[in-house]
Design a protein around this motif. Structure first.
Motif, PDB file in Angstrom:
ATOM      1  N   TYR A 142       0.474  -1.066  -0.130  1.00 50.56           N
ATOM      2  CA  TYR A 142      -0.139  -0.114  -0.240  1.00 50.56           C
ATOM      3  C   TYR A 142       0.888   1.037   0.008  1.00 50.56           C
ATOM      4  CZ  TYR A 142      -3.239   3.587   1.194  1.00 50.56           C
ATOM      5  OH  TYR A 142      -4.146   4.742   1.288  1.00 50.56           O
ATOM      6  N   ARG A 143       1.485   1.321   0.905  1.00 49.27           N
ATOM      7  CA  ARG A 143       2.370   2.449   1.185  1.00 49.27           C
ATOM      8  C   ARG A 143       3.560   2.422  -0.283  1.00 49.27           C
ATOM      9  NH1 ARG A 143       6.644   3.178   5.671  1.00 49.27           N
ATOM     10  NH2 ARG A 143       7.719   4.376   3.993  1.00 49.27           N
ATOM     11  N   GLU A 144       4.004   2.042  -0.809  1.00 50.47           N
ATOM     12  CA  GLU A 144       4.836   1.561  -2.124  1.00 50.47           C
ATOM     13  C   GLU A 144       3.857   1.764  -3.000  1.00 50.47           C
ATOM     14  OE1 GLU A 144       6.186  -2.194  -2.633  1.00 50.47           O
ATOM     15  OE2 GLU A 144       8.259  -1.677  -1.399  1.00 50.47           O
ATOM     16  N   ARG A 145       2.643   1.525  -3.099  1.00 50.67           N
ATOM     17  CA  ARG A 145       1.709   2.171  -4.590  1.00 50.67           C
ATOM     18  C   ARG A 145       1.275   3.696  -4.369  1.00 50.67           C
ATOM     19  NH1 ARG A 145      -3.656   0.137  -3.580  1.00 50.67           N
ATOM     20  NH2 ARG A 145      -4.062   2.596  -3.364  1.00 50.67           N
ATOM     21  N   VAL A 146       0.672   3.901  -2.985  1.00 55.87           N
ATOM     22  CA  VAL A 146       0.597   5.807  -2.787  1.00 55.87           C
ATOM     23  C   VAL A 146       2.091   6.466  -2.834  1.00 55.87           C
ATOM     24  CG1 VAL A 146       0.576   6.972  -0.356  1.00 55.87           C
ATOM     25  CG2 VAL A 146      -0.812   5.357  -0.714  1.00 55.87           C
ATOM     26  N   ALA A 147       3.248   5.879  -2.609  1.00 56.94           N
ATOM     27  CA  ALA A 147       4.327   6.614  -2.917  1.00 56.94           C
ATOM     28  C   ALA A 147       4.654   6.701  -4.771  1.00 56.94           C
ATOM     29  CB  ALA A 147       5.916   5.739  -2.602  1.00 56.94           C
ATOM     30  N   VAL A 148       4.259   6.037  -4.988  1.00 53.86           N
ATOM     31  CA  VAL A 148       4.182   5.646  -6.919  1.00 53.86           C
ATOM     32  C   VAL A 148       3.478   7.014  -7.759  1.00 53.86           C
ATOM     33  CG1 VAL A 148       3.904   4.331  -8.817  1.00 53.86           C
ATOM     34  CG2 VAL A 148       5.126   3.136  -7.855  1.00 53.86           C
ATOM     35  N   GLU A 149       2.342   6.927  -6.641  1.00 51.00           N
ATOM     36  CA  GLU A 149       1.148   8.031  -6.985  1.00 51.00           C
ATOM     37  C   GLU A 149       1.549   8.740  -6.871  1.00 51.00           C
ATOM     38  OE1 GLU A 149      -3.224   6.659  -5.898  1.00 51.00           O
ATOM     39  OE2 GLU A 149      -2.759   4.464  -6.799  1.00 51.00           O
ATOM     40  N   LEU A 150       1.706   9.337  -5.353  1.00 53.26           N
ATOM     41  CA  LEU A 150       2.537  11.138  -4.675  1.00 53.26           C
ATOM     42  C   LEU A 150       3.156  10.941  -5.939  1.00 53.26           C
ATOM     43  CD1 LEU A 150       2.020  10.648  -1.075  1.00 53.26           C
ATOM     44  CD2 LEU A 150       0.703  11.709  -2.344  1.00 53.26           C
ATOM     45  N   GLU A 151       4.125  10.607  -6.713  1.00 49.18           N
ATOM     46  CA  GLU A 151       5.325  10.737  -7.778  1.00 49.18           C
ATOM     47  C   GLU A 151       4.528  11.341  -8.449  1.00 49.18           C
ATOM     48  OE1 GLU A 151       8.472  11.469  -6.475  1.00 49.18           O
ATOM     49  OE2 GLU A 151       8.788  11.936  -8.337  1.00 49.18           O
ATOM     50  N   SER A 152       3.970  10.510  -9.175  1.00 48.70           N
ATOM     51  CA  SER A 152       3.174  10.741 -10.549  1.00 48.70           C
ATOM     52  C   SER A 152       2.439  12.372 -10.555  1.00 48.70           C
ATOM     53  CB  SER A 152       2.649   9.830 -11.231  1.00 48.70           C
ATOM     54  OG  SER A 152       1.387   9.418 -10.436  1.00 48.70           O
ATOM     55  N   ALA A 153       2.122  12.089  -9.139  1.00 44.96           N
ATOM     56  CA  ALA A 153       1.141  13.545  -8.659  1.00 44.96           C
ATOM     57  C   ALA A 153       2.191  14.591  -8.955  1.00 44.96           C
ATOM     58  CB  ALA A 153      -0.168  13.487  -7.662  1.00 44.96           C
ATOM     59  N   ARG A 154       3.140  14.359  -8.370  1.00 47.35           N
ATOM     60  CA  ARG A 154       4.310  15.538  -7.886  1.00 47.35           C
ATOM     61  C   ARG A 154       4.554  15.838  -9.339  1.00 47.35           C
ATOM     62  NH1 ARG A 154       6.098  14.546  -3.311  1.00 47.35           N
ATOM     63  NH2 ARG A 154       6.990  12.262  -3.497  1.00 47.35           N
ATOM     64  N   GLU A 155       4.865  15.007 -10.395  1.00 45.55           N
ATOM     65  CA  GLU A 155       4.898  15.107 -12.019  1.00 45.55           C
ATOM     66  C   GLU A 155       3.894  15.718 -13.039  1.00 45.55           C
ATOM     67  OE1 GLU A 155       6.190  11.250 -13.709  1.00 45.55           O
ATOM     68  OE2 GLU A 155       7.683  11.001 -11.962  1.00 45.55           O
ATOM     69  N   LEU A 156       3.103  15.345 -12.209  1.00 41.35           N
ATOM     70  CA  LEU A 156       1.965  16.533 -13.219  1.00 41.35           C
ATOM     71  C   LEU A 156       1.799  18.037 -12.724  1.00 41.35           C
ATOM     72  CD1 LEU A 156      -1.247  13.696 -12.850  1.00 41.35           C
ATOM     73  CD2 LEU A 156      -0.709  14.924 -14.984  1.00 41.35           C
ATOM     74  N   GLN A 157       2.190  17.876 -11.113  1.00 43.75           N
ATOM     75  CA  GLN A 157       2.090  19.427 -11.178  1.00 43.75           C
ATOM     76  C   GLN A 157       3.102  19.821 -11.454  1.00 43.75           C
ATOM     77  OE1 GLN A 157       2.402  19.659  -6.739  1.00 43.75           O
ATOM     78  NE2 GLN A 157       0.727  21.425  -6.536  1.00 43.75           N
ATOM     79  N   SER A 158       4.223  19.474 -11.416  1.00 45.05           N
ATOM     80  CA  SER A 158       5.069  20.385 -12.638  1.00 45.05           C
ATOM     81  C   SER A 158       4.854  20.675 -13.746  1.00 45.05           C
ATOM     82  CB  SER A 158       6.249  19.699 -11.897  1.00 45.05           C
ATOM     83  OG  SER A 158       6.775  18.674 -13.006  1.00 45.05           O
ATOM     84  N   ALA A 159       4.131  19.353 -14.687  1.00 42.51           N
ATOM     85  CA  ALA A 159       4.347  20.092 -15.472  1.00 42.51           C
ATOM     86  C   ALA A 159       2.532  21.006 -15.862  1.00 42.51           C
ATOM     87  CB  ALA A 159       3.440  18.665 -16.191  1.00 42.51           C
ATOM     88  N   ILE A 160       1.760  21.922 -14.681  1.00 43.96           N
ATOM     89  CA  ILE A 160       1.426  23.074 -14.961  1.00 43.96           C
ATOM     90  C   ILE A 160       3.179  24.065 -15.149  1.00 43.96           C
ATOM     91  CG2 ILE A 160      -0.484  21.630 -14.836  1.00 43.96           C
ATOM     92  CD1 ILE A 160      -0.419  22.835 -12.074  1.00 43.96           C
ATOM     93  N   LEU A 161       3.862  23.928 -14.361  1.00 39.50           N
ATOM     94  CA  LEU A 161       4.617  24.738 -14.747  1.00 39.50           C
ATOM     95  C   LEU A 161       5.701  25.485 -15.499  1.00 39.50           C
ATOM     96  CD1 LEU A 161       6.182  24.135 -11.026  1.00 39.50           C
ATOM     97  CD2 LEU A 161       4.282  25.892 -11.523  1.00 39.50           C
ATOM     98  N   PRO A 162       5.677  26.642 -16.082  1.00 39.07           N
ATOM     99  CA  PRO A 162       6.212  26.803 -17.004  1.00 39.07           C
ATOM    100  C   PRO A 162       7.498  26.154 -17.734  1.00 39.07           C
ATOM    101  CG  PRO A 162       5.675  28.643 -15.885  1.00 39.07           C
ATOM    102  CD  PRO A 162       5.525  27.532 -14.986  1.00 39.07           C
ATOM    103  N   ASP A 163       7.688  25.396 -18.440  1.00 38.14           N
ATOM    104  CA  ASP A 163       8.791  25.353 -18.700  1.00 38.14           C
ATOM    105  C   ASP A 163      10.037  26.360 -19.550  1.00 38.14           C
ATOM    106  OD1 ASP A 163       8.558  25.198 -21.523  1.00 38.14           O
ATOM    107  OD2 ASP A 163       7.805  23.318 -21.678  1.00 38.14           O
TER     108      ASP A 163
END
Lengths: 399, 104
Positions: A142-163
């Protein structure tokens, strides 16, 4: 009829290690009679290690006294091996030797059963060890799954920032030096910023922060980001834009969750910055002549109550600089519990009069780093935009 | 953050002390429950000894307010100092709360 959790326990893989063949056969029969379907055997410690490496058993039943490698050494080796170290080990000890048990626990045994073995007792111990083992494995998964999900959420979040590419285009088009840094704390957060061309001579820039931390704050930030994109008809009118965004957020606003936003429009024809804000830390204007001013960002945060947001306007000509920052800059404590004051940051900016956006950004970052040496508790976003007269423009982004 | 409460007929005064941040969520939840169960028509948060508030703290004050309003009580923020006064002003909290200079 077995319950699913009993089925799960009986499908676990068991490794029986004993040098005495009679004992091995007895144990295997007892386990098979109890319903265990995957029972393997080894006749000494080193054979057990080879089998364990091949099959990764869920439980090892281990005799202590064996030739080649005894049970103690086998326990120690299993515990040292990262791939095997979590496997529970049930040791078989003689009736009288209680010091055997102590030594076995020290070597890494999980539990023990005394000889002569009573099959019911053995099964009960195994069941309890395997239940523990399975729920630990569930938690780890469960922890590993949540960590993976949070990591992809973080990536999504940085994707809305200007590159970097977008900033380069913006710099070119609007004759700006743009320097930005986003340092994320370990959690998901509600911070984002951005820039967008409205007309060839006009662009918008913003910095937003949804209150709170974690998943709810990040989801809210995405919601605000989407509303900002779909409200583009008002994008050139900061006050009306914020008023509309607030109206959109209100019906879905949860009590106690709100957004601070600074939204500015730079017009290169009128040489002005029009802006509206909802209670964010005030951006700093650094004039070409070294003067500084804090913008007026007083305003009810978005998502609290119906409100009308005024548009403010200040001159913003070539050589002028605007510095946007998230609240982490002025809300991070040093070791003595003191905050970096806006006046300190303003003074740092004033000392950089005439310097490039990158140099100004570096100076403020250095000031912040000197103030706070602990890990960040909140996202830190710093954006410096400086109007220049002529090329070459310069761009710098770091993440 | 620490707090204590005094209750006189028609007024609950909650004195907040120290720093009020997202880590106080659990503590403040019981304050909100107390407000919800109360009978008084006025809830005063005395902020004289409150040194610092962040956006999560502001959010919790808004929660307390909506809870009080559910049973038709009003909420006053009294005596904010320093950073707290600055944040109330920046967030225009005076437009949604009564903000008064003293707790009386």
């Amino acid at each position: 009829m077995l319950t699913p959790s009993e089925q799960r326990i009986l499908s676990c893989s068991i490794l029986v290690v004993d040098d005495d063949e009679t004992e091995r056969v007895f144990l295997c029969k007892a386990l098979t009679a109890a319903g265990y379907r995957d029972v393997r055997v080894a006749s000494d410690g080193s054979a057990a290690l080879r089998r364990a490496a091949e099959h990764r058993p869920d439980l090892i039943i281990l005799d202590l006294m064996m030739p080649v490698m005894d049970g103690y050494e086998c326990c120690r080796t299993v515990r040292r091996d990262p791939a095997l170290s979590r496997i529970p080990i049930l040791v078989l000890t003689g009736m009288r030797e209680s010091e055997d048990c102590v030594a076995a626990f020290e070597a890494g045994a999980t539990d023990f059963v005394r000889k002569p073995i009573i099959p019911d007792e053995l099964r009960a111990r195994m069941k309890s060890l395997l239940e523990q083992q399975l729920s630990l494995a569930d938690l780890r998964n469960y922890r590993e799954r949540v960590a993976v999900e949070l990591e992809s959420a973080r990536e999504l979040q940085s994707a809305i920032l200007p590159d970097a590419r977008h900033l380069e285009d913006m710099g070119h088009q609007h004759r700006m030096q743009i320097a930005a840094t986003c340092r994320s704390c370990s959690e998901l957060g509600g911070d984002f910023w951005g820039m967008r061309t409205l007309y060839p001579s006009q662009f918008a820039l913003w910095i937003a922060d949804f209150s709170g931390h974690g998943v709810a704050s990040a989801l809210n930030a995405f919601r605000l980001h989407a509303y900002m994109a779909e409200t583009s008809d008002l994008a050139a009118y900061p006050g009306s834009y914020l008023t509309r965004l607030n109206e959109k957020l209100l019906p879905f606003a949860l009590h106690g969750q709100f957004a601070t936003l600074f939204y500015g429009v730079v017009d290169r024809v009128t040489q002005r910055l029009h802006y509206a804000a909802s209670g964010c830390p005030p951006p700093i204007l650094l004039r070409q002549d070294g003067g500084t001013e804090l913008l007026d960002t007083r305003g009810l945060p978005l998502g609290v109550a119906l409100n009308s947001y005024p548009t403010h306007s200040v001159p913003f000509g070539p050589g002028d600089t605007i510095f946007l920052y998230s609240d982490a800059l002025v809300e991070s404590m040093d070791d003595n519990g003191a905050f970096l004051a806006e006046t300190d940051v303003t003074a740092t900016c004033a000392n950089q009069t005439g310097n490039s956006a990158t140099t100004i950004l570096q100076a403020v970052e250095a000031q912040f780093n000197a103030h706070v040496d602990d890990a960040l508790l909140d996202d830190l976003t710093l954006v410096v935009c400086r109007r220049v007269l002529d090329f070459p423009h310069s761009i710098a982004t770091r993440t | 953050m620490q707090y204590d409460q005094t209750l006189i007929p028609e007024q609950r005064t909650i004195r907040l002390r120290g720093t009020f941040t997202f880590t106080d969520h659990t503590t403040f939840r019981s304050v909100i429950e107390d407000i919800g169960r109360g009978q008084e028509s006025l809830v005063v948060f005395d902020c004289a000894a409150l040194e610092y508030i962040d956006s999560a703290g502001l959010g919790m004050l808004l929660l307390a307010k909506s809870r009080a309003e559910q049973r038709r009580a009003s909420v006053t923020l009294a005596n904010p100092q320093g950073q707290v006064a600055k944040v109330f002003s920046l967030s225009r909290f005076d437009s949604v709360f009564a903000v008064t200079p003293s707790a009386s």
